[in-house]
Design a protein around this motif. Structure first.
Motif, PDB file in Angstrom:
ATOM      1  N   LYS A  74      15.489  24.605 -60.457  1.00 44.49           N
ATOM      2  CA  LYS A  74      15.099  24.873 -59.073  1.00 44.49           C
ATOM      3  C   LYS A  74      16.374  25.207 -58.314  1.00 44.49           C
ATOM      4  O   LYS A  74      17.336  24.447 -58.322  1.00 44.49           O
ATOM      5  CB  LYS A  74      14.441  23.617 -58.495  1.00 44.49           C
ATOM      6  CG  LYS A  74      13.732  23.821 -57.206  1.00 44.49           C
ATOM      7  CD  LYS A  74      12.426  24.571 -57.444  1.00 44.49           C
ATOM      8  CE  LYS A  74      11.657  24.770 -56.200  1.00 44.49           C
ATOM      9  NZ  LYS A  74      10.508  23.943 -56.060  1.00 44.49           N
ATOM     10  N   MET A  75      16.393  26.376 -57.676  1.00 43.32           N
ATOM     11  CA  MET A  75      17.540  26.803 -56.887  1.00 43.32           C
ATOM     12  C   MET A  75      17.122  26.909 -55.427  1.00 43.32           C
ATOM     13  O   MET A  75      16.052  27.449 -55.124  1.00 43.32           O
ATOM     14  CB  MET A  75      18.055  28.153 -57.379  1.00 43.32           C
ATOM     15  CG  MET A  75      18.580  28.159 -58.803  1.00 43.32           C
ATOM     16  SD  MET A  75      20.027  27.112 -59.039  1.00 43.32           S
ATOM     17  CE  MET A  75      21.244  27.976 -58.070  1.00 43.32           C
ATOM     18  N   LEU A  76      17.965  26.405 -54.529  1.00 44.92           N
ATOM     19  CA  LEU A  76      17.679  26.402 -53.101  1.00 44.92           C
ATOM     20  C   LEU A  76      18.761  27.156 -52.335  1.00 44.92           C
ATOM     21  O   LEU A  76      19.946  27.056 -52.663  1.00 44.92           O
ATOM     22  CB  LEU A  76      17.620  24.971 -52.567  1.00 44.92           C
ATOM     23  CG  LEU A  76      16.697  23.980 -53.261  1.00 44.92           C
ATOM     24  CD1 LEU A  76      16.822  22.607 -52.609  1.00 44.92           C
ATOM     25  CD2 LEU A  76      15.262  24.451 -53.235  1.00 44.92           C
ATOM     26  N   VAL A  77      18.341  27.886 -51.326  1.00 47.57           N
ATOM     27  CA  VAL A  77      19.262  28.476 -50.362  1.00 47.57           C
ATOM     28  C   VAL A  77      19.019  27.727 -49.064  1.00 47.57           C
ATOM     29  O   VAL A  77      17.906  27.710 -48.538  1.00 47.57           O
ATOM     30  CB  VAL A  77      19.025  29.990 -50.177  1.00 47.57           C
ATOM     31  CG1 VAL A  77      20.004  30.548 -49.158  1.00 47.57           C
ATOM     32  CG2 VAL A  77      19.150  30.718 -51.497  1.00 47.57           C
ATOM     33  N   ILE A  78      20.064  27.096 -48.545  1.00 43.64           N
ATOM     34  CA  ILE A  78      19.938  26.176 -47.423  1.00 43.64           C
ATOM     35  C   ILE A  78      20.713  26.691 -46.226  1.00 43.64           C
ATOM     36  O   ILE A  78      21.841  27.163 -46.362  1.00 43.64           O
ATOM     37  CB  ILE A  78      20.464  24.779 -47.835  1.00 43.64           C
ATOM     38  CG1 ILE A  78      19.699  24.288 -49.069  1.00 43.64           C
ATOM     39  CG2 ILE A  78      20.356  23.792 -46.702  1.00 43.64           C
ATOM     40  CD1 ILE A  78      20.403  23.234 -49.845  1.00 43.64           C
ATOM     41  N   GLY A  79      20.079  26.587 -45.069  1.00 42.10           N
ATOM     42  CA  GLY A  79      20.732  26.946 -43.817  1.00 42.10           C
ATOM     43  C   GLY A  79      20.000  28.053 -43.092  1.00 42.10           C
ATOM     44  O   GLY A  79      19.379  28.911 -43.703  1.00 42.10           O
ATOM     45  N   SER A  80      20.086  28.005 -41.772  1.00 40.65           N
ATOM     46  CA  SER A  80      19.483  29.067 -40.963  1.00 40.65           C
ATOM     47  C   SER A  80      20.557  30.014 -40.431  1.00 40.65           C
ATOM     48  O   SER A  80      20.248  31.086 -39.935  1.00 40.65           O
ATOM     49  CB  SER A  80      18.680  28.462 -39.810  1.00 40.65           C
ATOM     50  OG  SER A  80      19.486  27.594 -39.054  1.00 40.65           O
ATOM     51  N   GLU A  81      21.802  29.595 -40.531  1.00 41.14           N
ATOM     52  CA  GLU A  81      22.944  30.403 -40.089  1.00 41.14           C
ATOM     53  C   GLU A  81      23.984  30.431 -41.203  1.00 41.14           C
ATOM     54  O   GLU A  81      24.131  29.460 -41.938  1.00 41.14           O
ATOM     55  CB  GLU A  81      23.580  29.787 -38.831  1.00 41.14           C
ATOM     56  CG  GLU A  81      22.667  29.726 -37.627  1.00 41.14           C
ATOM     57  CD  GLU A  81      22.352  31.092 -37.062  1.00 41.14           C
ATOM     58  OE1 GLU A  81      23.237  31.965 -37.087  1.00 41.14           O
ATOM     59  OE2 GLU A  81      21.216  31.288 -36.594  1.00 41.14           O
ATOM     60  N   PRO A  82      24.713  31.543 -41.328  1.00 41.33           N
ATOM     61  CA  PRO A  82      25.759  31.599 -42.346  1.00 41.33           C
ATOM     62  C   PRO A  82      26.910  30.644 -42.023  1.00 41.33           C
ATOM     63  O   PRO A  82      27.101  30.313 -40.859  1.00 41.33           O
ATOM     64  CB  PRO A  82      26.228  33.047 -42.322  1.00 41.33           C
ATOM     65  CG  PRO A  82      25.544  33.711 -41.194  1.00 41.33           C
ATOM     66  CD  PRO A  82      24.547  32.780 -40.617  1.00 41.33           C
ATOM     67  N   PRO A  83      27.636  30.214 -43.019  1.00 40.92           N
ATOM     68  CA  PRO A  83      27.452  30.494 -44.439  1.00 40.92           C
ATOM     69  C   PRO A  83      26.306  29.656 -45.017  1.00 40.92           C
ATOM     70  O   PRO A  83      26.148  28.482 -44.684  1.00 40.92           O
ATOM     71  CB  PRO A  83      28.790  30.118 -45.062  1.00 40.92           C
ATOM     72  CG  PRO A  83      29.344  29.060 -44.170  1.00 40.92           C
ATOM     73  CD  PRO A  83      28.842  29.393 -42.780  1.00 40.92           C
ATOM     74  N   PHE A  84      25.525  30.280 -45.882  1.00 43.44           N
ATOM     75  CA  PHE A  84      24.384  29.617 -46.509  1.00 43.44           C
ATOM     76  C   PHE A  84      24.863  28.829 -47.721  1.00 43.44           C
ATOM     77  O   PHE A  84      25.801  29.236 -48.398  1.00 43.44           O
ATOM     78  CB  PHE A  84      23.342  30.662 -46.929  1.00 43.44           C
ATOM     79  CG  PHE A  84      22.885  31.509 -45.779  1.00 43.44           C
ATOM     80  CD1 PHE A  84      21.981  31.016 -44.858  1.00 43.44           C
ATOM     81  CD2 PHE A  84      23.376  32.789 -45.609  1.00 43.44           C
ATOM     82  CE1 PHE A  84      21.569  31.790 -43.780  1.00 43.44           C
ATOM     83  CE2 PHE A  84      22.974  33.578 -44.546  1.00 43.44           C
ATOM     84  CZ  PHE A  84      22.070  33.073 -43.626  1.00 43.44           C
TER      85      PHE A  84
END
Length: 122
Positions: free
Chosen positions: A47-57
């Motif tokens: 399972k891979m997640l991309v987290i954040g609403s603003e960079p850097p992610f």
């Protein structure tokens, strides 16, 4: 239902999160990694997640491998493995156990931040 004698759980954290400044580029990185792991399909779940609403992610993952270590052929053949810091999960640690559950369930917020995307490798 986890068998620690036959399988091992691993957290992975992308080493270069500061470079993840464009969302679609970051999402492409995360999509390509499971494709490159195709050789491990019989031996892994991830399972891979991309987290954040603003960079850097932030890119983080959870992987289940057959055996007590990451299979050597995966380390040898999937060159993206070296882009991540790998930490074996201590399933006896309640905090890590909770983090595993949150990652599998796509819990939001994750570690206090919005979840931009999640990819499953099975």
């Amino acid at each position: 239902m986890y068998d620690p004698e036959g399988y091992s759980l691993w957290f992975c954290n992308y080493k270069y999160n500061d470079e993840n400044t464009v969302s679609f580029v970051t999402l492409n990185k995360v999509s390509r990694f499971p494709q490159r792991m195709d050789l491990a399909r019989k031996y892994a779940f991830g399972k891979m997640l991309v987290i954040g609403s603003e960079p850097p992610f932030k890119v983080k993952g959870l992987w289940l491998f057959r055996g007590k270590e990451i299979p050597q052929f995966v380390l040898d053949e999937c060159y993206d493995m070296e882009l991540f810091e790998w930490t074996k999960v201590d399933i006896n640690d309640e905090a890590q156990k909770e983090r595993v559950s949150q990652m599998i369930e796509d819990a939001e917020p994750f570690e206090g931040e919005a979840l931009l995307d999640a990819k499953c490798f099975k």
